[in-house]
Scaffold this active site. Sequence first.
Site, PDB file in Angstrom:
ATOM      1  N   PRO A 182       0.698  -1.608   0.038  1.00 26.32           N
ATOM      2  CA  PRO A 182       0.100   0.086   0.012  1.00 26.32           C
ATOM      3  C   PRO A 182       0.742   1.246  -0.153  1.00 26.32           C
ATOM      4  O   PRO A 182       1.648   1.196   0.621  1.00 26.32           O
ATOM      5  CB  PRO A 182      -0.828  -0.220   0.753  1.00 26.32           C
ATOM      6  CG  PRO A 182      -0.389  -1.319   1.786  1.00 26.32           C
ATOM      7  CD  PRO A 182       0.345  -2.138   0.838  1.00 26.32           C
ATOM      8  N   GLU A 183       0.218   2.115  -0.636  1.00 29.89           N
ATOM      9  CA  GLU A 183       1.393   3.551  -1.046  1.00 29.89           C
ATOM     10  C   GLU A 183       0.617   4.671   0.281  1.00 29.89           C
ATOM     11  O   GLU A 183      -0.693   3.894   0.339  1.00 29.89           O
ATOM     12  CB  GLU A 183       1.545   3.496  -2.370  1.00 29.89           C
ATOM     13  CG  GLU A 183       2.655   3.038  -2.877  1.00 29.89           C
ATOM     14  CD  GLU A 183       2.866   3.007  -4.055  1.00 29.89           C
ATOM     15  OE1 GLU A 183       2.895   4.131  -4.711  1.00 29.89           O
ATOM     16  OE2 GLU A 183       3.128   1.880  -5.119  1.00 29.89           O
TER      17      GLU A 183
END
Length: 283
Positions: free
Chosen positions: A2-3
């Site tokens: 996840p960014e």
Amino acid sequence: MPELPEVETVRRGLEHTVVGRTVARVEVRHDRAVRRHVPGVGDFEAALRGRTILAARRRGKFLWLPLDSGDALVAHLGMSGQLVALAADVPDGPHLRVRISFTDGGPELRFVDQRTFGGMQVDPGGAELPHPLRHIGLDPFDPRFDDKVFTQALRARRTGLKRAMLDQGLVSGIGNMYADEALWRAKLHYDRPTASLTTGQVKALLAGVRGVMTEALAAGGTTFDGLYVNVNGQSGYFEVSLDAYGREGEPCRRCGTAIVREPFMNRSSFFCPYCQKRPRQAR
């Protein structure tokens, strides 16, 4: 992994589901989930019991929940971590690592992590800014982020552009996927030497970063393998809007040239060989 858009989506969910609530009980189901909490599992559980969560904050890909003790509950989702709010009677899944229940009897906060690369810890005195996060750079959405300072720091590096973008000490929150998307928007090759960038090109790059992340955030983030979900357990839908990442062999939406994938730092880079010209200095 996840960014920024995915982590920010989770932060907003936590803001609505756990802020203002008081912890009644903590159960660590897998020691690896709190391996960064050096005093151990017992201390982790004791540091949270009876504490009220005051806010939900983020820097880059890290989340933290300031507590009324002045401490902070810090979390990193790693590759597959999920923070989900579920009713107490919902059966445990196979990858439950930490369960936090509250005095109001409402939904529990559960940390679920299939690959156990993520983790949680309590940072003493870290409510304002946890100590493990102080080396991390600001993200492009932080009001204190200075475009001119970033431009100077980026051009002072002696490395390839994408490597610099993934350096969380320089700028936080950008990962492999959104780096490729921003580079496609700015028409820059991932191996472009940072020292060769013009001010205008850096401006276009930042516009690409902010643009793609804003759109991804509006779509709830990007879910490829079902491992990323928001606090309500819902997947993100930005995958359908990606222009470069994961589109090897598909036509560039700008010029029609087939998107290319190349190995990059044990990962992959996706780009248009026509729109994003390879620099002469690149190997």
